[in-house]
Design a protein around this motif. Structure first.
Motif, PDB file in Angstrom:
ATOM      1  N   SER A 218       0.818  -1.211   0.000  1.00  0.00           N
ATOM      2  CA  SER A 218       0.000   0.000   0.000  1.00  0.00           C
ATOM      3  C   SER A 218       0.858   1.270   0.000  1.00  0.00           C
ATOM      4  N   ILE A 219       2.117   1.141   0.402  1.00  0.00           N
ATOM      5  CA  ILE A 219       2.990   2.320   0.433  1.00  0.00           C
ATOM      6  C   ILE A 219       3.674   2.517  -0.922  1.00  0.00           C
ATOM      7  N   ASP A 220       4.188   1.421  -1.455  1.00  0.00           N
ATOM      8  CA  ASP A 220       5.025   1.596  -2.647  1.00  0.00           C
ATOM      9  C   ASP A 220       4.807   0.519  -3.707  1.00  0.00           C
ATOM     10  N   PRO A 221       3.535   0.208  -3.998  1.00  0.00           N
ATOM     11  CA  PRO A 221       3.319  -0.854  -4.999  1.00  0.00           C
ATOM     12  C   PRO A 221       3.513  -0.313  -6.417  1.00  0.00           C
ATOM     13  N   VAL A 222       3.769  -1.244  -7.341  1.00  0.00           N
ATOM     14  CA  VAL A 222       3.887  -0.885  -8.750  1.00  0.00           C
ATOM     15  C   VAL A 222       2.563  -1.216  -9.425  1.00  0.00           C
ATOM     16  N   ALA A 223       2.134  -0.331 -10.319  1.00  0.00           N
ATOM     17  CA  ALA A 223       0.820  -0.487 -10.956  1.00  0.00           C
ATOM     18  C   ALA A 223       0.677  -1.833 -11.659  1.00  0.00           C
ATOM     19  N   ASP A 224       1.785  -2.318 -12.177  1.00  0.00           N
ATOM     20  CA  ASP A 224       1.738  -3.574 -12.930  1.00  0.00           C
ATOM     21  C   ASP A 224       1.205  -4.734 -12.112  1.00  0.00           C
ATOM     22  N   TYR A 225       1.353  -4.654 -10.822  1.00  0.00           N
ATOM     23  CA  TYR A 225       0.934  -5.785 -10.005  1.00  0.00           C
ATOM     24  C   TYR A 225      -0.555  -5.774  -9.692  1.00  0.00           C
ATOM     25  N   PHE A 226      -1.238  -4.805 -10.254  1.00  0.00           N
ATOM     26  CA  PHE A 226      -2.695  -4.755 -10.047  1.00  0.00           C
ATOM     27  C   PHE A 226      -3.405  -5.114 -11.344  1.00  0.00           C
ATOM     28  N   GLU A 227      -4.518  -5.733 -11.168  1.00  0.00           N
ATOM     29  CA  GLU A 227      -5.225  -6.238 -12.331  1.00  0.00           C
ATOM     30  C   GLU A 227      -5.511  -5.130 -13.344  1.00  0.00           C
ATOM     31  N   LYS A 228      -5.980  -3.991 -12.829  1.00  0.00           N
ATOM     32  CA  LYS A 228      -6.316  -2.901 -13.750  1.00  0.00           C
ATOM     33  C   LYS A 228      -5.212  -1.854 -13.794  1.00  0.00           C
ATOM     34  N   ARG A 229      -4.053  -2.295 -13.384  1.00  0.00           N
ATOM     35  CA  ARG A 229      -2.891  -1.399 -13.397  1.00  0.00           C
ATOM     36  C   ARG A 229      -3.222  -0.042 -12.764  1.00  0.00           C
ATOM     37  N   GLU A 230      -2.843   1.054 -13.454  1.00  0.00           N
ATOM     38  CA  GLU A 230      -3.035   2.376 -12.873  1.00  0.00           C
ATOM     39  C   GLU A 230      -4.491   2.670 -12.512  1.00  0.00           C
ATOM     40  N   ALA A 231      -5.392   2.039 -13.246  1.00  0.00           N
ATOM     41  CA  ALA A 231      -6.802   2.332 -13.014  1.00  0.00           C
ATOM     42  C   ALA A 231      -7.383   1.525 -11.859  1.00  0.00           C
ATOM     43  N   ASP A 232      -6.570   0.599 -11.326  1.00  0.00           N
ATOM     44  CA  ASP A 232      -7.073  -0.266 -10.256  1.00  0.00           C
ATOM     45  C   ASP A 232      -7.270   0.557  -8.989  1.00  0.00           C
ATOM     46  N   PRO A 233      -8.449   0.431  -8.388  1.00  0.00           N
ATOM     47  CA  PRO A 233      -8.691   1.212  -7.160  1.00  0.00           C
ATOM     48  C   PRO A 233      -7.704   0.859  -6.043  1.00  0.00           C
ATOM     49  N   ALA A 234      -7.130  -0.348  -6.084  1.00  0.00           N
ATOM     50  CA  ALA A 234      -6.177  -0.746  -5.043  1.00  0.00           C
ATOM     51  C   ALA A 234      -4.798  -0.127  -5.272  1.00  0.00           C
ATOM     52  N   PHE A 235      -4.579   0.482  -6.414  1.00  0.00           N
ATOM     53  CA  PHE A 235      -3.301   1.118  -6.690  1.00  0.00           C
ATOM     54  C   PHE A 235      -3.216   2.433  -5.898  1.00  0.00           C
ATOM     55  N   VAL A 236      -2.427   2.388  -4.819  1.00  0.00           N
ATOM     56  CA  VAL A 236      -2.283   3.569  -3.934  1.00  0.00           C
ATOM     57  C   VAL A 236      -0.801   3.785  -3.659  1.00  0.00           C
ATOM     58  N   GLY A 237      -0.513   4.627  -2.697  1.00  0.00           N
ATOM     59  CA  GLY A 237       0.874   4.822  -2.266  1.00  0.00           C
ATOM     60  C   GLY A 237       1.610   5.900  -3.040  1.00  0.00           C
ATOM     61  N   ARG A 260      -3.780   8.185   3.471  1.00  0.00           N
ATOM     62  CA  ARG A 260      -3.544   6.771   3.763  1.00  0.00           C
ATOM     63  C   ARG A 260      -2.040   6.491   3.836  1.00  0.00           C
ATOM     64  N   LEU A 261      -1.315   7.140   2.960  1.00  0.00           N
ATOM     65  CA  LEU A 261       0.143   6.955   2.970  1.00  0.00           C
ATOM     66  C   LEU A 261       0.728   7.363   4.324  1.00  0.00           C
ATOM     67  N   VAL A 262       0.259   8.504   4.806  1.00  0.00           N
ATOM     68  CA  VAL A 262       0.747   8.960   6.116  1.00  0.00           C
ATOM     69  C   VAL A 262       0.433   7.905   7.176  1.00  0.00           C
ATOM     70  N   GLY A 263      -0.783   7.388   7.118  1.00  0.00           N
ATOM     71  CA  GLY A 263      -1.175   6.378   8.093  1.00  0.00           C
ATOM     72  C   GLY A 263      -0.343   5.109   7.979  1.00  0.00           C
ATOM     73  N   ASP A 264      -0.116   4.673   6.760  1.00  0.00           N
ATOM     74  CA  ASP A 264       0.666   3.451   6.550  1.00  0.00           C
ATOM     75  C   ASP A 264       2.115   3.648   7.016  1.00  0.00           C
ATOM     76  N   LEU A 265       2.646   4.829   6.737  1.00  0.00           N
ATOM     77  CA  LEU A 265       4.024   5.093   7.171  1.00  0.00           C
ATOM     78  C   LEU A 265       4.112   5.145   8.691  1.00  0.00           C
ATOM     79  N   ALA A 266       3.052   5.639   9.317  1.00  0.00           N
ATOM     80  CA  ALA A 266       3.037   5.665  10.781  1.00  0.00           C
ATOM     81  C   ALA A 266       3.039   4.232  11.324  1.00  0.00           C
ATOM     82  N   THR A 267       2.271   3.370  10.649  1.00  0.00           N
ATOM     83  CA  THR A 267       2.263   1.962  11.057  1.00  0.00           C
ATOM     84  C   THR A 267       3.649   1.354  10.872  1.00  0.00           C
ATOM     85  N   LEU A 268       4.260   1.689   9.752  1.00  0.00           N
ATOM     86  CA  LEU A 268       5.613   1.197   9.484  1.00  0.00           C
ATOM     87  C   LEU A 268       6.574   1.648  10.598  1.00  0.00           C
ATOM     88  N   ASP A 269       6.449   2.909  10.963  1.00  0.00           N
ATOM     89  CA  ASP A 269       7.294   3.473  12.005  1.00  0.00           C
ATOM     90  C   ASP A 269       7.163   2.667  13.303  1.00  0.00           C
TER      91      ASP A 269
END
Lengths: 402, 273, 446
Positions: A218-237, A260-269
């Motif tokens: 969720s922080i640093d995924p590549v679009a290619d790994y999502f079914e709809k690539r850039e258009a995939d709603p799960a493509f975040v970060g 969400r990125l801020v939140g995920d990074l806080a979790t990472l921290d």
């Protein structure tokens, strides 16, 4: 997307179909032969293809989807039989134990990893695909106690690295917050400037943090790994924000992604603060990550802006340099030649990055990568990775003597 | 080095981030406190830089009253991390040496840093001629900040620092000779004790099970020190050193010696040489 | 004479003793008493050994000396009527003990250390990662070395503690300034005094460091003065004279005989009838004075003047009207001070009249030499230590009489203090000051 040059210069020779059959046959053996097969693999140790554990990644799942191996160092051979680049990861809970990224369609890659007994999951292609399972059963070679003296020499470096991880992850949260603020304020120019800054801390500690697979996705995924690539709603970060800032040049829809990125990074921290530090974190991470960079990532530029990409590489190298610096006093007494080699390859890599930067400076942020421009860069990182990969055996961490 | 000995650790390392069981090593327990101590030090050096910037600006602006007010609080961040700060002896010399360290005493051209400025502010009651010292001090503190950021802390120095701070107080501070022009020694004391206690508190969980008497004694003595110093707390800091009663000075001297004696065993208790 | 076996066994002759010292000093352990007939035979070997010795070789001592042991337990503390060894040291402390319980703990701990140090033994060996239990300056074995450690309490420890105040000995007081004094605050008074005496200075230092290391929570050193007494050749008849002070005069000539128990009971020890608190019986008052000598000026003073100031001959120590040190001056025959000046030091100190018999005190001083003063003069003098059953009648009366003496031009008391020396610990399990601690714990009478 064009087929990338493979990092290790070992494109699979056989045709995809032939390969598939070979893997399927091996897989069949695995399923049928069970443990007997692995005893055999154990006995024939190195380089022998027959000892590799073969896995095929299809567009739907892994085959086999359930694997059992003895503890110790194992080599997996992953064949991508789907029609898009995939990554294959071994997960312990949410932690990435080892992974191969960016395996091109019809190609196979190997992954060598030391495994402790236990149950693991493996990812199989698309993030939405069901995961496979990996059982690692106890074995002789995994049973030994660490030396006190050796652990002792890691005390200072590990403490310092723990501190470093904490500092950088805090900075990542802070700078992401600044970025999110700029996005909320509708200031595109400022957000563009802050994006590059915000990436840096995360990239410095990437050798370790990429292993938190859930967060990484969720922080640093590549679009290619999502079914709809850039258009995939799960493509975040980061890359989702980057795409908005530098490709669409619009802040539309970025605010929730930034929050969400801020939140995920806080979790990472938090996770990093709770993380148990062991020598392996230093010994393995640098080599693994440098390998991954040179083999999987650098040949396939994921970034959508050249400046940002270079900043990423610089920050990654910074982070590798930190680890190298920490390990230097540990390595030098045991293997001065390797210490020297690592220092040399590191500074060569730094030079290569600097040269690359000169080439890029002045180019439009979204200028396409010129073919061949990366050759030196990839070569430098490859040399660095080769040197860093000697660390486990030099420090005495590899019982197989490989 | 024997490769196979580390195998289990390596395996655990490759996999064990999320807390997988692996052979626990005594030393590895120290990683957390050491990293936490570095954070503590880094926070203090950052604050030191921030405050030194303000302090030296006041000196350069010729604002004696403000400079005097900032002197003691600024020093605290240095005093609390002295075990690490003094690892850089060149900077320790230019930042925190006393007139006694120079043959020409206060008039020695090499006498610089906090105490040189202190001497100017209080004894000469002027900021005249202090600018070069202020400029150098700020540059030195920046340098220190940078060096500490990049320093892998030697574990022995960190753990030994708890006692070292007490030795410092016992040998050169309890007499009130540190801040002899401003008499703000109690601020320094507080910082020294806090710095020592921080180290002790960080490693305490590792030893309290097997050293109940030790922990009790050290806790008690820190408590007495705290209570004693608290008597001299003012709205914005501490009373001047000459306000310290003879009785309390003796108590502090004894507690410092007890703490120095007890904390001198800390390294050994943690298996450090 | 040197070959007379009798002279050698009991009282060695001057020559034998001289040789003995030489032999022992050069590393030939002679065991117990030296058989003098061996001397000449050994002499050659001694010379050879001398040639072989290296500059860094330690000066050798002998087993008899290092194993010399003064019993710790007894009615009185050791180190008072105990023959004075070559090295002494007084250290005064501030005591941190806010409750009778702390005070009691301190006394027990202090006693425990004193027993170990004065009786000797091996310190425990600890993990190498820990600071060692012992400073190690005496080596692996801590020899008794004739060490005594004598504990006294000052006025302030009683005055500043409500639970001790009512137990203060009746004569104990804070030392006040006499006319010639120039007391330096940092060298005066204290809650507790320790007198260390031993054959070697290092034994004293070792003992002090051991106590500091073991009682840091209770004891904060306030001042310290080391001293020594010169060793002296016995006379041809075996009699040992008093040692000389740094003014070159014999000190202690008219001291009461410390081996005379009855006399000591009268002069030194506090007894039942003295009106002192019950706990204090068996103790004594200690007065310590650090008296600087202006030795340069003294050395520029004519011999006759020096002798008139003291009232004794410098070399022999004999009174002005006598032949030897032990002769008693007859002041009755010299009422106008024609022979011994009326203000001569010994005449003021001890007028030898029936009325002044009660002022007798037991002196146990050491010479000290500290360095150089700001003015470039030697900082030397007398670590004056004196014991008596009644402080007012003893030291204070004597010193008051001495006020204005001509010697004052050459001496300057700069420090010291008064202390009450605790009674002895009776036997194993008992500890110094037990009765006082018990009385303190019981609280003041209602």
């Amino acid at each position: 997307m064009s087929a990338p040059e493979t990092g290790n210069g070992k494109p699979s020779a056989p045709s995809a179909r032939l390969m598939y059959l070979a893997v399927a046959a091996a897989a069949g053996l695995v399923l049928v032969g069970g443990a007997a097969f692995y005893v055999a693999t154990l006995k024939s140790h190195h380089g022998d293809d027959a000892s590799n554990i073969k896995v095929a990644v299809t567009s739907k799942s892994c085959e086999p989807n359930e694997i059992s191996v003895p503890a110790g160092e194992r080599t997996f051979e992953i064949a991508n039989t789907s029609d898009r680049p995939v990554e294959w990861e071994i997960l312990d809970g949410v932690m990435v134990v080892a992974e191969r990224e960016n395996i091109a369609p019809s190609f196979k890659q190997t992954l060598k990893v030391r495994l402790a007994p236990g149950d693991y999951e493996v990812t199989c292609g698309l993030l939405s695909n069901p995961r496979g399972t990996l059982h690692v059963v106890p074995s002789e070679e995994a049973n030994a106690a660490p030396t006190h003296a050796t652990m002792r020499s890691f005390l200072g470096p590990l403490s310092e690295y723990k501190f470093y991880l904490g500092r950088q992850s805090s900075a990542a949260v802070r700078t992401a917050k600044d970025l999110a603020d700029a996005i909320h304020a509708g200031d595109l120019a400022k957000a563009q400037a802050l994006y590059v800054v915000a990436r840096q801390p995360y990239k410095r500690i990437e050798p370790v943090v990429y292993r938190f697979s859930d967060l990484q996705n969720s922080i640093d995924p590549v679009a290619d790994y999502f079914e709809k690539r850039e258009a995939d709603p799960a493509f975040v970060g980061y890359h989702r924000i980057e795409r908005g800032l530098f490709v669409s040049k619009s802040l539309d829809g970025l605010a929730p992604v930034a929050d969400r990125l801020v939140g995920d990074l806080a979790t990472l921290d938090e996770r990093l603060k709770a993380m148990k530090m062991t020598p392996g974190i230093l010994i393995d991470s640098a080599g693994n990550f440098a390998t991954q960079l040179s083999r999987d990532r650098l040949p396939a530029d994921k970034s959508r802006n050249a400046q940002g990409d270079l900043s990423d590489i610089e920050a990654n190298l910074d982070g590798l340099g930190k680890i190298v610096g920490l390990l230097r006093p540990v390595v030098k007494p045991v293997d001065p030649a390797l210490a020297q080699r690592i220092d040399t390859t590191l500074s060569e890599t730094e030079n290569a990055v600097a040269e690359h930067k000169t080439g890029i400076d002045g180019a439009a942020p979204d200028a396409p990568d010129r073919p061949g421009q990366r050759k030196n860069l990839v070569a430098a990182f490859t040399n660095l990775a080769d040197a860093l990969n000697q660390l486990p055996s030099a420090i005495g961490i590899d019982s197989n003597g490989t | 080095m024997k490769p196979h000995f580390l195998a289990a650790t390596a395996l655990a390392a490759a996999l064990g981030y999320a807390g997988m069981a692996y052979a626990e090593d005594e030393d590895s327990k120290l990683v957390e406190p050491l990293a936490a101590y570095k954070s503590y030090v880094a926070d203090h050096t950052e604050k030191l830089l921030e405050n030194t910037t303000k302090f030296t600006a006041a000196v350069n602006a010729g604002d004696i009253a403000k400079a005097k007010a900032l002197f003691a609080p600024t020093r605290m961040d240095y005093e609390s991390i002295e075990p690490i700060a003094e690892l850089f002896s060149d900077l320790d010399h230019t930042i925190d040496s006393r007139a006694d360290d120079f043959e020409g005493k206060e008039k020695d051209p090499k006498f610089s840093g906090f105490h040189r400025i202190e001497y100017g502010l209080w004894t000469e009651n002027s900021t005249k001629g202090l600018e070069p010292y202020a400029t150098q001090l700020l540059a030195d503190v920046k340098d220190l900040n940078h060096r500490i950021e990049n320093l892998t802390f030697p574990p022995e120095t960190v753990v030994g620092g708890a006692a070292a701070l007490m030795e410092e107080v016992a040998a050169t501070k309890i007499s009130g000779e540190e801040d002899r022009y401003s008499h703000t020694d109690l601020w320094d004391f507080k910082a020294n004790f806090d710095g020592s206690k921080k180290i002790y508190d960080l490693v305490k969980p590792l030893i309290e099970k097997d050293n109940a008497d030790f922990v009790k004694k050290v806790d008690e003595n820190f408590k007495v020190v705290d209570d004693t110093l608290a008597k001299y707390k003012t709205a914005d800091g501490y009373e001047l050193y000459d306000k310290l009663s003879d009785e309390d000075r003796k108590v502090l001297a004894a507690k410092v010696n007890v703490l120095a004696t007890e904390l001198s065993t800390l390294r050994g208790k943690l298996g450090l040489n | 004479m040197a070959h007379d076996p009798e002279a050698a066994t009991d009282k060695p002759s001057a020559l034998a003793a001289d040789r003995r010292k030489l032999l022992l000093g050069l590393g030939i352990a002679a065991g117990g008493a030296l058989v003098s007939s061996l001397v000449s035979e050994r002499s050659l070997a001694v010379e050879d050994k001398t040639a072989e010795r290296q500059v860094t070789d330690a000066p050798s001592s002998n087993r008899a000396d290092v194993e010399q042991r003064v019993p710790f337990y007894g009615v009185h503390q050791a180190g008072i009527v105990t023959p004075r060894p070559a090295n002494g040291m007084v250290v005064a402390f501030d005591v941190i003990a806010d409750t009778p319980a702390d005070f009691d703990k301190m006394l027990r701990k202090l006693t425990e250390r004193i027993v170990f140090l004065t009786q000797g033994g091996q310190p425990p060996s600890l993990d190498r990662k820990l600071p060692p239990a012992d400073s190690g300056i005496l080596g692996p074995e801590v020899f008794s070395d004739n060490l005594t450690i004598t504990v006294g309490l000052g006025d302030s420890i009683f005055e500043n503690r409500p639970w001790l105040k009512h137990l203060k000995p009746k004569c104990l007081q804070k030392m006040t300034q006499f006319t010639n004094d120039a007391l330096v605050a940092e060298l005066c008074h204290g809650d507790l005094s320790l007198q260390f005496c031993a054959n070697s200075a290092d034994t004293n230092i070792h003992a002090l460091r051991d106590i500091l290391k073991n009682l840091p929570e209770y004891l904060v050193p306030r001042w310290k003065q080391e001293g020594n007494v010169p060793t002296i050749l016995p006379d041809s008849d075996g009699h040992v004279q008093s040692a000389r002070n740094f003014l070159g005069f014999r000190d202690g000539s008219a001291n009461p005989h410390s081996s005379n128990e009855a006399l000591m009971d009268e002069i030194v020890w506090v007894g039942q009838g003295d009106g002192e608190p019950e706990w204090a019986i068996g103790g004594t008052y200690q007065a310590v004075r650090i008296i600087r000598n202006f030795v340069e000026r003294w050395d520029r003073t004519p011999l006759g003047e020096q002798e008139r100031i003291f009232g004794r001959r410098k070399m022999s120590g004999a009174p002005m009207d006598g032949k030897t040190e032990n002769d008693a001056p007859d002041y009755a025959k010299d009422p106008d001070g024609k022979v011994t000046r009326l203000d001569a030091h010994i005449r003021l100190a001890n007028p030898r009249t029936p009325e002044t018999q009660k002022n007798l005190i037991l002196r146990r001083p050491f010479n000290y030499s500290n360095g150089v003063t700001k003015n470039g003069q030697l900082d030397q003098g007398l670590l004056f230590i004196v014991y008596q059953a009644d402080l007012d009648r003893g030291f204070i009366a004597v010193q008051t009489r001495l006020s204005g003496e001509p010697l004052e031009e050459y001496i300057k008391p700069i420090g010291g203090g008064y202390f009450y020396v605790l009674p002895g610990a009776r036997e194993s399990g008992d500890y110094l000051g037990r009765k006082l601690a018990e009385a303190a714990a019981a609280g003041p009478p209602t």
